[in-house]
Scaffold this motif. Structure first.
Motif, short mmCIF file in Angstrom:
data_model
loop_
_atom_site.label_atom_id
_atom_site.label_comp_id
_atom_site.label_asym_id
_atom_site.label_seq_id
_atom_site.Cartn_x
_atom_site.Cartn_y
_atom_site.Cartn_z
N UNK A 168 0.83 -1.20 0.00
CA UNK A 168 0.00 0.00 0.00
C UNK A 168 0.87 1.25 0.00
N UNK A 169 0.42 2.26 -0.76
CA UNK A 169 1.07 3.56 -0.71
C UNK A 169 0.88 4.16 0.67
N UNK A 170 1.87 4.91 1.13
CA UNK A 170 1.80 5.50 2.46
C UNK A 170 0.75 6.60 2.57
N UNK A 171 0.26 7.09 1.44
CA UNK A 171 -0.80 8.11 1.47
C UNK A 171 -2.19 7.51 1.24
N UNK A 172 -2.30 6.19 1.18
CA UNK A 172 -3.58 5.53 0.95
C UNK A 172 -3.76 4.34 1.88
N UNK A 173 -4.01 4.60 3.17
CA UNK A 173 -4.17 3.48 4.10
C UNK A 173 -5.46 2.71 3.85
N UNK A 174 -5.43 1.41 4.06
CA UNK A 174 -6.65 0.60 3.96
C UNK A 174 -7.44 0.69 5.28
N UNK A 175 -8.48 -0.11 5.39
CA UNK A 175 -9.21 -0.23 6.65
C UNK A 175 -8.45 -1.20 7.55
N UNK A 176 -7.99 -0.72 8.70
CA UNK A 176 -7.22 -1.55 9.61
C UNK A 176 -8.14 -2.27 10.58
#
Length: 150
Positions: free
Chosen positions: A125-133
């Motif tokens: 994942x890109x560091x500017x596009x976090x997923x749902x953790x």
């Protein structure tokens, strides 16, 4: 390690436990971080897990990365020690994980391609596009990583 926690749970049921864990951030050449989609929640988290009795944080991290992602890594730098979160798993187990979050480097291996008992899939994942953790602790670790690279 799973037997240790299973034995504890047989004694205490879903009562809260304080457990030690280690997690790691592995970045690829595009500065994207590897995350695992978890089988228990379907959400994302950093590869890692609970320490076995007598195991160090770094040794647990190396073991968990191999189990969760198929990769051998080496811990480089402690990014965060977290001890504030209290979490209830979908099965009702309550924990307060004391977690050491490391920046790691790749040593060997290849990403798992099959579903395991803890990992549905792996992705960068890109560091500017976090997923749902899957919990606040992993979201906070992602923020620490973002700050480290900003």
């Amino acid at each position: 390690m799973a037997n240790y926690i299973k034995e504890l749970r047989a004694l205490v049921g879903h009562q809260p436990l304080i457990l030690n864990s280690a997690s790691g951030a592995l970045l690829n050449q595009h500065q994207q971080v590897l995350l695992q989609e978890r089988t228990d929640t379907g959400n994302w988290g950093f590869p890692g897990g609970y320490l076995a009795f007598g195991e160090s944080f770094k040794n647990a991290l190396v073991r968990e990365f191999q189990e969760d992602a198929g990769l051998v890594v080496q811990p480089l730098q402690l990014l965060q020690l977290s001890d504030q979160l209290q979490y209830t798993y979908p099965n009702g187990d309550q924990v307060q994980p004391i977690n050491c979050f490391y920046l790691v480097t790749y040593v060997s291996g290849s990403l798992l391609q099959q579903v395991t008992n803890e990992t549905t899939r792996l992705a960068y994942f890109d560091l500017n596009q976090p997923p749902t953790f899957f919990n606040e602790q992993h979201a906070a670790m992602f923020s620490v990583l973002q700050q480290h690279y900003s």
